[in-house]
Design an enzyme around this catalytic site. Structure first.
Site, short mmCIF file in Angstrom:
data_model
loop_
_atom_site.label_atom_id
_atom_site.label_comp_id
_atom_site.label_asym_id
_atom_site.label_seq_id
_atom_site.Cartn_x
_atom_site.Cartn_y
_atom_site.Cartn_z
N PRO A 2 13.54 -2.38 11.71
CA PRO A 2 14.38 -2.13 10.84
C PRO A 2 14.51 -2.73 9.20
CG PRO A 2 16.10 -2.13 12.54
CD PRO A 2 14.43 -3.09 13.36
N GLU A 3 13.88 -1.96 8.41
CA GLU A 3 13.83 -2.74 7.12
C GLU A 3 14.71 -1.60 6.65
OE1 GLU A 3 10.55 -3.31 4.68
OE2 GLU A 3 9.25 -4.03 5.73
#
Length: 274
Positions: A2-3
């Site tokens: 996840p960014e």
DNA sequence: CCGACAACCTGTGAGC
DNA sequence: TGCTCACAGGTTGTCG
């Protein structure tokens, strides 16, 4: 992982399910994550009521009246809320932590690569050593083309590495670094100190646009990210260059090129980015 | 101080 | 089909 958009999507999904709930138990099956899960985590959380679910950079902050759970998803982490204390879904090999809630639900932390982490702090979370040295949030007034310009003077590292530094700005990971630089028309290998003020202003705007649009779309779905409700994000369809080696540039039609920059795969248009 | 790189892990897909 | 290799969204720590 996840960014930032994926973390924010997770936060928005979790907040209404967790806020107001009381922690009735904590089960740690695998304490060896990026950093060891604190041995007294259960004792710290037990009986506490969750007051808010916040975020700083890519850290999720689960607040209680006496302290905060600081959670990072690493590269492959995810969180889900399961009904029935999770008993209906027996834990798999990578379901490392369960946090049981008063309403019978279970917050389950899953992370195959174990690059994520859980910390507890009784202090304001921004004082915690993990968060203390972080730069501005991309949507905060402390982040602008002018601050990027000032910070980058004399820097010989690539602009891609520079905007991925957490002291410069948080939340720009490998996907959105390539996407932001494409929008700003800046070659990712260019030395950070040799980019002018106007181009940094465009870059700051591009970072905010890209992250903002990705959050609005519910994050980017790649190999193993799904939002906390299990629905995929839709931003991947709108990526301009990331992962598109050889495909036509949406602006000029020339082929997108892939190159290793800052030890990570990087995509750009050699025609549009200088 | 700066910049490059190794390290922490497992899963997946490509190529042979 | 099965093996090996390269690579994957992050971040800290260390070395020169």
């Amino acid at each position: 992982m996840p960014e930032l958009p994926e973390v924010e999507t997770t936060r928005r999904g979790l907040a209404p399910l967790l806020e107001g709930e009381t922690v009735t138990g904590v089960v740690v099956r695998q304490p060896r994550l990026r950093w060891p899960v604190p041995g007294d985590l259960a004792a710290c959380l037990q009986g506490q009521t969750i007051t808010a679910v916040g975020r700083r950079a890519k850290y999720l902050l689960v607040a209680t009246p006496v302290g905060t759970l600081i959670l990072h998803l690493g590269m492959s982490g995810s969180l889900r809320v399961l009904p029935g204390g999770g008993t209906q879904q027996p834990p798999g090999a990578h379901d490392h932590v369960d946090i049981l809630l008063g309403n019978g639900a279970c917050l389950r932390y899953t992370d195959p690569r174990r690059f994520g982490s859980l910390h507890w702090t009784a202090e304001p979370p921004e004082h915690h050593w993990l968060l203390a040295r972080l730069g501005p949030e991309p949507f905060a007034p402390g982040f602008s083309g002018d601050t990027l310009y000032r910070q980058s003077r004399g820097r010989r590292t690539s602009i891609k590495a520079f905007i991925m530094e957490s002291r410069v700005v948080v939340g720009v990971g490998n996907i959105y670094a390539s996407e932001s630089l494409f929008r700003a028309g800046i070659h990712p290998a260019r030395a950070a100190g040799r980019v002018g003020r106007d181009r940094y202003r465009r870059l700051a705007e591009a970072v905010r646009e890209v992250l903002g649009e990705a959050i609005a779309a519910g994050g980017t779905t790649l190999r193993d990210f799904t939002a906390s409700d299990g629905r995929p994000g839709y931003f991947a369809q709108t990526l301009n260059v990331y992962g598109r080696t050889g495909e036509p540039c949406p602006r000029c039609g020339g082929p997108i090129r892939q190159q290793r920059i800052a030890q990570r795969s990087t995509w750009y248009c050699p025609g549009c980015q200088r």
